[in-house]
Design a protein around this motif. Sequence first.
Motif, PDB file in Angstrom:
ATOM      1  N   GLN A 261      -1.031  11.275   0.164  1.00 34.99           N
ATOM      2  CA  GLN A 261      -1.192   9.952   0.781  1.00 34.99           C
ATOM      3  C   GLN A 261      -1.583  10.200   2.224  1.00 34.99           C
ATOM      4  O   GLN A 261      -0.882  10.925   2.941  1.00 34.99           O
ATOM      5  CB  GLN A 261       0.139   9.194   0.734  1.00 34.99           C
ATOM      6  N   ILE A 262      -2.680   9.628   2.679  1.00 34.50           N
ATOM      7  CA  ILE A 262      -3.085   9.770   4.079  1.00 34.50           C
ATOM      8  C   ILE A 262      -3.034   8.390   4.708  1.00 34.50           C
ATOM      9  O   ILE A 262      -3.897   7.546   4.462  1.00 34.50           O
ATOM     10  CB  ILE A 262      -4.489  10.397   4.175  1.00 34.50           C
TER      11      ILE A 262
ATOM     12  N   GLU B 215      -8.378  19.187   5.589  1.00 32.60           N
ATOM     13  CA  GLU B 215      -7.237  20.067   5.322  1.00 32.60           C
ATOM     14  C   GLU B 215      -7.160  20.443   3.841  1.00 32.60           C
ATOM     15  O   GLU B 215      -7.663  19.730   2.980  1.00 32.60           O
ATOM     16  CB  GLU B 215      -5.940  19.399   5.810  1.00 32.60           C
ATOM     17  N   ASP B 216      -6.510  21.581   3.579  1.00 33.35           N
ATOM     18  CA  ASP B 216      -6.479  22.142   2.222  1.00 33.35           C
ATOM     19  C   ASP B 216      -5.977  21.166   1.165  1.00 33.35           C
ATOM     20  O   ASP B 216      -6.539  21.077   0.079  1.00 33.35           O
ATOM     21  CB  ASP B 216      -5.564  23.381   2.194  1.00 33.35           C
ATOM     22  N   ASP B 217      -4.884  20.469   1.494  1.00 40.68           N
ATOM     23  CA  ASP B 217      -4.252  19.648   0.450  1.00 40.68           C
ATOM     24  C   ASP B 217      -5.111  18.454   0.042  1.00 40.68           C
ATOM     25  O   ASP B 217      -4.834  17.819  -0.967  1.00 40.68           O
ATOM     26  CB  ASP B 217      -2.864  19.177   0.910  1.00 40.68           C
ATOM     27  N   ALA B 218      -6.154  18.152   0.811  1.00 43.02           N
ATOM     28  CA  ALA B 218      -6.984  16.991   0.484  1.00 43.02           C
ATOM     29  C   ALA B 218      -8.203  17.365  -0.363  1.00 43.02           C
ATOM     30  O   ALA B 218      -9.017  16.502  -0.700  1.00 43.02           O
ATOM     31  CB  ALA B 218      -7.435  16.294   1.762  1.00 43.02           C
ATOM     32  N   GLN B 219      -8.316  18.639  -0.722  1.00 42.34           N
ATOM     33  CA  GLN B 219      -9.554  19.067  -1.393  1.00 42.34           C
ATOM     34  C   GLN B 219      -9.634  18.614  -2.851  1.00 42.34           C
ATOM     35  O   GLN B 219     -10.715  18.468  -3.406  1.00 42.34           O
ATOM     36  CB  GLN B 219      -9.742  20.589  -1.271  1.00 42.34           C
ATOM     37  N   ARG B 220      -8.484  18.345  -3.481  1.00 41.75           N
ATOM     38  CA  ARG B 220      -8.498  17.875  -4.882  1.00 41.75           C
ATOM     39  C   ARG B 220      -8.538  16.353  -4.977  1.00 41.75           C
ATOM     40  O   ARG B 220      -8.607  15.801  -6.072  1.00 41.75           O
ATOM     41  CB  ARG B 220      -7.240  18.367  -5.618  1.00 41.75           C
ATOM     42  N   GLY B 221      -8.411  15.681  -3.833  1.00 42.29           N
ATOM     43  CA  GLY B 221      -8.388  14.219  -3.850  1.00 42.29           C
ATOM     44  C   GLY B 221      -7.447  13.706  -2.788  1.00 42.29           C
ATOM     45  O   GLY B 221      -6.718  14.494  -2.164  1.00 42.29           O
ATOM     46  N   PHE B 222      -7.479  12.394  -2.546  1.00 42.32           N
ATOM     47  CA  PHE B 222      -6.604  11.808  -1.531  1.00 42.32           C
ATOM     48  C   PHE B 222      -6.468  10.321  -1.778  1.00 42.32           C
ATOM     49  O   PHE B 222      -7.298   9.708  -2.478  1.00 42.32           O
ATOM     50  CB  PHE B 222      -7.151  12.057  -0.116  1.00 42.32           C
ATOM     51  N   ILE B 223      -5.410   9.764  -1.213  1.00 41.99           N
ATOM     52  CA  ILE B 223      -5.195   8.318  -1.232  1.00 41.99           C
ATOM     53  C   ILE B 223      -5.192   7.857   0.213  1.00 41.99           C
ATOM     54  O   ILE B 223      -4.262   8.165   0.979  1.00 41.99           O
ATOM     55  CB  ILE B 223      -3.835   7.977  -1.878  1.00 41.99           C
ATOM     56  N   LEU B 224      -6.228   7.153   0.616  1.00 43.36           N
ATOM     57  CA  LEU B 224      -6.275   6.627   1.980  1.00 43.36           C
ATOM     58  C   LEU B 224      -5.516   5.308   2.017  1.00 43.36           C
ATOM     59  O   LEU B 224      -5.862   4.364   1.313  1.00 43.36           O
ATOM     60  CB  LEU B 224      -7.729   6.422   2.414  1.00 43.36           C
ATOM     61  N   ASP B 225      -4.469   5.267   2.850  1.00 43.75           N
ATOM     62  CA  ASP B 225      -3.599   4.085   2.958  1.00 43.75           C
ATOM     63  C   ASP B 225      -3.759   3.524   4.367  1.00 43.75           C
ATOM     64  O   ASP B 225      -3.288   4.116   5.334  1.00 43.75           O
ATOM     65  CB  ASP B 225      -2.154   4.534   2.663  1.00 43.75           C
ATOM     66  N   GLY B 226      -4.467   2.405   4.502  1.00 43.59           N
ATOM     67  CA  GLY B 226      -4.629   1.784   5.814  1.00 43.59           C
ATOM     68  C   GLY B 226      -5.849   2.270   6.582  1.00 43.59           C
ATOM     69  O   GLY B 226      -5.985   1.978   7.771  1.00 43.59           O
ATOM     70  N   PHE B 227      -6.726   2.974   5.944  1.00 41.27           N
ATOM     71  CA  PHE B 227      -8.021   3.381   6.510  1.00 41.27           C
ATOM     72  C   PHE B 227      -9.035   3.322   5.379  1.00 41.27           C
ATOM     73  O   PHE B 227      -8.721   3.809   4.305  1.00 41.27           O
ATOM     74  CB  PHE B 227      -7.969   4.786   7.099  1.00 41.27           C
ATOM     75  N   PRO B 228     -10.224   2.800   5.590  1.00 38.45           N
ATOM     76  CA  PRO B 228     -10.740   2.137   6.791  1.00 38.45           C
ATOM     77  C   PRO B 228     -10.231   0.702   6.919  1.00 38.45           C
ATOM     78  O   PRO B 228      -9.771   0.105   5.968  1.00 38.45           O
ATOM     79  CB  PRO B 228     -12.255   2.143   6.556  1.00 38.45           C
TER      80      PRO B 228
ATOM     81  N   LYS C 130       0.840  -1.203   0.000  1.00 36.69           N
ATOM     82  CA  LYS C 130       0.000   0.000   0.000  1.00 36.69           C
ATOM     83  C   LYS C 130       0.874   1.250   0.000  1.00 36.69           C
ATOM     84  O   LYS C 130       0.664   2.159  -0.796  1.00 36.69           O
ATOM     85  CB  LYS C 130      -0.925   0.009   1.228  1.00 36.69           C
ATOM     86  N   GLY C 131       1.842   1.287   0.910  1.00 42.04           N
ATOM     87  CA  GLY C 131       2.730   2.455   0.997  1.00 42.04           C
ATOM     88  C   GLY C 131       3.550   2.625  -0.271  1.00 42.04           C
ATOM     89  O   GLY C 131       3.710   3.745  -0.776  1.00 42.04           O
ATOM     90  N   THR C 132       4.048   1.524  -0.804  1.00 46.13           N
ATOM     91  CA  THR C 132       4.868   1.566  -2.022  1.00 46.13           C
ATOM     92  C   THR C 132       4.058   2.121  -3.190  1.00 46.13           C
ATOM     93  O   THR C 132       4.510   3.006  -3.925  1.00 46.13           O
ATOM     94  CB  THR C 132       5.367   0.139  -2.355  1.00 46.13           C
ATOM     95  N   GLN C 133       2.838   1.634  -3.367  1.00 44.80           N
ATOM     96  CA  GLN C 133       2.009   2.103  -4.483  1.00 44.80           C
ATOM     97  C   GLN C 133       1.513   3.527  -4.247  1.00 44.80           C
ATOM     98  O   GLN C 133       1.381   4.303  -5.194  1.00 44.80           O
ATOM     99  CB  GLN C 133       0.824   1.149  -4.708  1.00 44.80           C
ATOM    100  N   ALA C 134       1.257   3.875  -2.984  1.00 44.27           N
ATOM    101  CA  ALA C 134       0.794   5.238  -2.687  1.00 44.27           C
ATOM    102  C   ALA C 134       1.822   6.273  -3.146  1.00 44.27           C
ATOM    103  O   ALA C 134       1.456   7.322  -3.677  1.00 44.27           O
ATOM    104  CB  ALA C 134       0.514   5.396  -1.191  1.00 44.27           C
TER     105      ALA C 134
ATOM    106  N   ASP D  51       1.125   5.878   9.449  1.00 40.77           N
ATOM    107  CA  ASP D  51       2.181   6.905   9.527  1.00 40.77           C
ATOM    108  C   ASP D  51       1.814   7.983  10.554  1.00 40.77           C
ATOM    109  O   ASP D  51       2.675   8.447  11.311  1.00 40.77           O
ATOM    110  CB  ASP D  51       2.389   7.577   8.162  1.00 40.77           C
ATOM    111  N   ILE D  52       0.554   8.404  10.567  1.00 42.77           N
ATOM    112  CA  ILE D  52       0.121   9.448  11.512  1.00 42.77           C
ATOM    113  C   ILE D  52       0.283   8.933  12.947  1.00 42.77           C
ATOM    114  O   ILE D  52       0.807   9.637  13.822  1.00 42.77           O
ATOM    115  CB  ILE D  52      -1.344   9.859  11.230  1.00 42.77           C
ATOM    116  N   LEU D  53      -0.116   7.679  13.195  1.00 36.51           N
ATOM    117  CA  LEU D  53      -0.003   7.112  14.543  1.00 36.51           C
ATOM    118  C   LEU D  53       1.462   6.933  14.948  1.00 36.51           C
ATOM    119  O   LEU D  53       1.833   7.232  16.083  1.00 36.51           O
ATOM    120  CB  LEU D  53      -0.741   5.770  14.607  1.00 36.51           C
ATOM    121  N   ARG D  54       2.308   6.458  14.011  1.00 34.85           N
ATOM    122  CA  ARG D  54       3.738   6.314  14.361  1.00 34.85           C
ATOM    123  C   ARG D  54       4.362   7.669  14.660  1.00 34.85           C
ATOM    124  O   ARG D  54       5.205   7.793  15.546  1.00 34.85           O
ATOM    125  CB  ARG D  54       4.511   5.606  13.230  1.00 34.85           C
ATOM    126  N   GLY D  55       3.928   8.708  13.940  1.00 37.40           N
ATOM    127  CA  GLY D  55       4.416  10.057  14.228  1.00 37.40           C
ATOM    128  C   GLY D  55       4.035  10.484  15.638  1.00 37.40           C
ATOM    129  O   GLY D  55       4.839  11.072  16.368  1.00 37.40           O
TER     130      GLY D  55
END
Length: 214
Positions: free
Chosen positions: A28-29, A74-87, A13-17, A33-37
């Motif tokens: 990439q959201i 958040e601003d950067d997600a308004q054009r689209g996003f890649i959810l990696d590991g959620f849901p 998932k991370g590699t393709q993201a 990564d957010i939790l490890r941070g």
Amino acid sequence: MDIILLGPPGAGKGTQAKFMVDKWEIPQISTGDILRGAVRDGTPLGLEAKGFMDRGELVPDRVVIGIIAERLREDDAQRGFILDGFPRTIPQAEALEEILTELGRNIDHVVSIDVDDEELVRRLTGRRMCKGCGESFHMVFNPPRTEGVCDSCRGELYQRDDDNEETIRQRLKVYNDQTSPLIDFYRGLGKLREINGTRTPPEIFSDIVSTLSG
Ligand code: AP5
Ligand code: MG
Ligand code: ZN
């Protein structure tokens, strides 16, 4: 493009993201990564999450749903996003549908990457991550040019605390029990795009590109 990357631990998932971020310039959201941070920074969120993560269990739904509800605004997600590991659970998927409805948005594609368990164990036991940019390498399948050093940012490589065989097996069990039901959930919504994850990363990526544009 609002995309979910679904797949077991080590599926890529991370590699393709990373490829997708470069091609489509959307963030990439990754809840991992957010939790490890948060664990690294010693925040209350990190203190709550660490035990679950070290045991290979899921962090409680209300915690990760709260993270995503904020992040998608958040601003950067308004054009689209890649959810990696959620849901990763049905309640998370239902909460995501509600959040997106409030925002007037909709998931376009759920890319489900399939890889068998023994290959996943080989990938995760050999993985090394960059402390600087988060890129992942593999000691055998994708070695860095210089041992212990990131090709992209020259950062130091490390092994994740949950990348030991015992915890990996627990993560795979949790995936099969709690996350794999999402495959049928999204198939029912007509959003599932199934990808064979046992080829090289560029081959998998070109398959994703043609599947999403076709
Ligand atoms: P998270 O960080 O999301 O980990 P994961 O789902 O276990 O997935 P990984 O990051 O391990 O694998 P990946 O698919 O990204 O593979 P990668 O591309 O790195 O979650 C960690 C923890 O946080 C969870 O256990 C949980 O506690 C908590 N958490 C996170 N989200 C949560 C949520 N929504 N709800 C509750 N709790 C949550 O590749 C792996 C390796 O294989 C690398 O070495 C790579 O170089 C190599 N590789 C990649 N592709 C290929 C290929 N095609 N061929 C050969 N090797 C390859
Ligand atoms: Mg990952
Ligand atoms: Zn790096």
